[in-house]
Write a protein that holds these residues in place. Structure first.
Motif, PDB file in Angstrom:
ATOM      1  N   GLY A   1      -5.923   1.736  -6.649  1.00  0.00           N
ATOM      2  CA  GLY A   1      -6.652   2.627  -7.540  1.00  0.00           C
ATOM      3  C   GLY A   1      -6.787   4.017  -6.959  1.00  0.00           C
ATOM      4  O   GLY A   1      -6.736   4.213  -5.737  1.00  0.00           O
TER       5      GLY A   1
ATOM      6  N   THR B   1     -16.716   0.520   0.326  1.00  0.00           N
ATOM      7  CA  THR B   1     -15.375   0.797   0.860  1.00  0.00           C
ATOM      8  C   THR B   1     -15.254   2.315   1.011  1.00  0.00           C
ATOM      9  O   THR B   1     -16.180   3.059   0.653  1.00  0.00           O
TER      10      THR B   1
ATOM     11  N   ALA C   1     -20.642  -1.180  -7.380  1.00  0.00           N
ATOM     12  CA  ALA C   1     -20.467  -0.356  -6.184  1.00  0.00           C
ATOM     13  C   ALA C   1     -20.186  -1.253  -4.977  1.00  0.00           C
ATOM     14  O   ALA C   1     -21.035  -2.054  -4.580  1.00  0.00           O
ATOM     15  N   ILE C   2     -19.002  -1.121  -4.419  1.00  0.00           N
ATOM     16  CA  ILE C   2     -18.579  -1.934  -3.277  1.00  0.00           C
ATOM     17  C   ILE C   2     -18.398  -1.005  -2.083  1.00  0.00           C
ATOM     18  O   ILE C   2     -17.773   0.068  -2.214  1.00  0.00           O
TER      19      ILE C   2
ATOM     20  N   ASP D   1       0.856  -1.186   0.000  1.00  0.00           N
ATOM     21  CA  ASP D   1       0.000   0.000   0.000  1.00  0.00           C
ATOM     22  C   ASP D   1       0.892   1.237   0.000  1.00  0.00           C
ATOM     23  O   ASP D   1       2.054   1.192   0.410  1.00  0.00           O
TER      24      ASP D   1
HETATM   25  N1  NAD Z   1     -15.326   0.426  -4.145  1.00  0.00           N
HETATM   26  C1  NAD Z   1     -15.925   0.364  -5.324  1.00  0.00           C
HETATM   27  O1  NAD Z   1     -17.128   0.616  -5.444  1.00  0.00           O
HETATM   28  C2  NAD Z   1     -15.140  -0.049  -6.540  1.00  0.00           C
HETATM   29  C3  NAD Z   1     -15.880  -0.303  -7.711  1.00  0.00           C
HETATM   30  C4  NAD Z   1     -15.189  -0.685  -8.861  1.00  0.00           C
HETATM   31  C5  NAD Z   1     -13.808  -0.790  -8.838  1.00  0.00           C
HETATM   32  N2  NAD Z   1     -13.117  -0.535  -7.696  1.00  0.00           N
HETATM   33  C6  NAD Z   1     -11.664  -0.657  -7.763  1.00  0.00           C
HETATM   34  O2  NAD Z   1     -11.227  -1.558  -6.780  1.00  0.00           O
HETATM   35  C7  NAD Z   1      -9.913  -1.201  -6.340  1.00  0.00           C
HETATM   36  C8  NAD Z   1      -9.914  -1.061  -4.831  1.00  0.00           C
HETATM   37  O3  NAD Z   1     -10.905  -0.127  -4.497  1.00  0.00           O
HETATM   38  P1  NAD Z   1     -11.387   0.131  -2.990  1.00  0.00           P
HETATM   39  O4  NAD Z   1     -12.800   0.549  -3.074  1.00  0.00           O
HETATM   40  O5  NAD Z   1     -10.989  -0.995  -2.103  1.00  0.00           O
HETATM   41  O6  NAD Z   1     -10.515   1.441  -2.682  1.00  0.00           O
HETATM   42  P2  NAD Z   1      -9.942   2.043  -1.318  1.00  0.00           P
HETATM   43  O7  NAD Z   1      -9.755   3.497  -1.596  1.00  0.00           O
HETATM   44  O8  NAD Z   1     -10.733   1.627  -0.135  1.00  0.00           O
HETATM   45  O9  NAD Z   1      -8.501   1.344  -1.251  1.00  0.00           O
HETATM   46  C9  NAD Z   1      -7.531   1.578  -2.222  1.00  0.00           C
HETATM   47  C10 NAD Z   1      -6.178   1.342  -1.600  1.00  0.00           C
HETATM   48  O10 NAD Z   1      -5.180   1.604  -2.614  1.00  0.00           O
HETATM   49  C11 NAD Z   1      -4.134   2.344  -2.007  1.00  0.00           C
HETATM   50  N3  NAD Z   1      -3.426   3.105  -3.024  1.00  0.00           N
HETATM   51  C12 NAD Z   1      -3.870   4.233  -3.654  1.00  0.00           C
HETATM   52  N4  NAD Z   1      -2.916   4.675  -4.487  1.00  0.00           N
HETATM   53  C13 NAD Z   1      -1.875   3.812  -4.398  1.00  0.00           C
HETATM   54  C14 NAD Z   1      -0.607   3.756  -5.022  1.00  0.00           C
HETATM   55  N5  NAD Z   1      -0.237   4.702  -5.884  1.00  0.00           N
HETATM   56  N6  NAD Z   1       0.225   2.738  -4.702  1.00  0.00           N
HETATM   57  C15 NAD Z   1      -0.156   1.785  -3.804  1.00  0.00           C
HETATM   58  N7  NAD Z   1      -1.346   1.811  -3.160  1.00  0.00           N
HETATM   59  C16 NAD Z   1      -2.195   2.810  -3.467  1.00  0.00           C
HETATM   60  C17 NAD Z   1      -4.834   3.249  -0.999  1.00  0.00           C
HETATM   61  O11 NAD Z   1      -3.913   3.714  -0.010  1.00  0.00           O
HETATM   62  C18 NAD Z   1      -5.887   2.304  -0.439  1.00  0.00           C
HETATM   63  O12 NAD Z   1      -5.408   1.576   0.667  1.00  0.00           O
HETATM   64  C19 NAD Z   1      -9.568   0.087  -7.079  1.00  0.00           C
HETATM   65  O13 NAD Z   1      -8.817  -0.203  -8.233  1.00  0.00           O
HETATM   66  C20 NAD Z   1     -10.924   0.625  -7.467  1.00  0.00           C
HETATM   67  O14 NAD Z   1     -10.869   1.456  -8.603  1.00  0.00           O
HETATM   68  C21 NAD Z   1     -13.759  -0.164  -6.547  1.00  0.00           C
END
Ligand code: NAD
Length: 257
Positions: free
Chosen positions: A91, A189, A186-187, A36
């Motif tokens: 992301g 988080t 949509a998850i 992370d």
């Molecule tokens: N939550 C949703 O609804 C959803 C929907 C579709 C896709 N996603 C994708 O799922 C993945 C995880 O999403 P999430 O909801 O768990 O997000 P989140 O924001 O809860 O967690 C993302 C994590 O990535 C880390 N991060 C960010 N930039 C970084 C970098 N440059 N290097 C290393 N770590 C980094 C952050 O510190 C964080 O811990 C992402 O790619 C997101 O686009 C999420």
């Protein structure tokens, strides 16, 4: 390859979907590298895994920094042996209209969401080849297919991930490295919370209820809903799934109107 033989690097695993995926692999006996950008969350996730009897190390690194990514894979191999499995999950999602973007925000989104995958794959593949094969799962999004105002760079990057997954499948298949992507809906988080928080307070709850109404299952997803799909794609049960986009969105994209 049994989960106990897998050495798994999961980016952005300090919270959310990445963290749930780290817990799921560790529970099945995989050795897990918890990456992370935030050192504290990576270390907290690692502590939880190790306290439960699993095997994990935390590596703070920015996936958009090539040197940091190379150092992370070196550390992973040094600690656990060659990496077999890569979950590209980290992301970044800014919420603002395209006309309000700066080039810096656009570039950061592309660097984290898309170029980070390029760096991680380049670093991982030589290690996977030494293990005779591997598995790569890229976390894309339903935004690759249908999107919302205010998410232009993110949607473009996620669409890029789906395309990149197909090219990687063609190039890495002969090396016995399976590559797939998951498009979550949509998850629940912090990222989803950030979306609702980006709206004016009077709109936020109404928007939440509206989006819930688009889900035939009547709920948003949980991080473990996606972790289980990642596990399946990295299991031998998915041996012939390659170059695919698995949509896990509770039926959201099924609706026309
Ligand atoms: N939550 C949703 O609804 C959803 C929907 C579709 C896709 N996603 C994708 O799922 C993945 C995880 O999403 P999430 O909801 O768990 O997000 P989140 O924001 O809860 O967690 C993302 C994590 O990535 C880390 N991060 C960010 N930039 C970084 C970098 N440059 N290097 C290393 N770590 C980094 C952050 O510190 C964080 O811990 C992402 O790619 C997101 O686009 C999420």
């Amino acid at each position: 390859m049994d989960f106990k033989e897998q050495v798994v690097v999961i980016t952005g695993a300090g919270q959310g979907i990445g963290q749930a995926t780290a817990y799921a692999f560790a529970q099945r006996g995989s050795r897990v590298v918890v990456n992370d950008l935030q050192r504290e969350t990576a270390e907290a996730t690692t502590r939880t895994i190790n306290e439960r009897g699993g095997q994990a190390i935390a590596v703070q690194a920015d996936v958009a920094d090539e040197a940091a990514v190379r150092a992370m894979f070196y550390q992973a191999q040094h600690h656990f042996g060659a990496v077999t499995t890569l979950i590209n999950n980290a992301g970044y999602v800014p919420f603002l209209p395209l006309m309000d973007y700066t080039a810096a925000i656009w570039d950061k989104t592309m660097a984290v969401d898309l170029k980070g995958i390029f760096y991680c794959v380049q670093a991982a593949v030589p290690q996977m080849e030494r293990r005779g094969g591997g598995r790569i799962v890229n976390i894309a999004s339903v935004h690759a297919s249908a999107t919302l105002p205010g998410t232009s760079a993110y949607a473009a990057a996620k669409g890029g991930i789906v395309s990149l997954t197909r090219t990687l499948a063609l190039e890495l298949g002969p090396k016995h490295i399976r590559v797939n992507c998951i498009s979550p809906g949509a998850i629940e988080t912090d990222a989803l919370k950030a979306y609702f928080d980006s709206l004016p307070p009077e709109e936020s709850e109404a928007r939440r209820q509206y989006l819930l109404g688009w889900h035939p299952l009547g709920r948003f997803g949980q991080p473990d809903d996606i972790a289980q799909v990642a596990l399946f794609l990295c299991s031998d049960q998915a041996a012939f799934i390659h170059g695919s986009e698995i949509v896990a969105d509770g039926g959201c994209l099924a609706r026309l109107f």
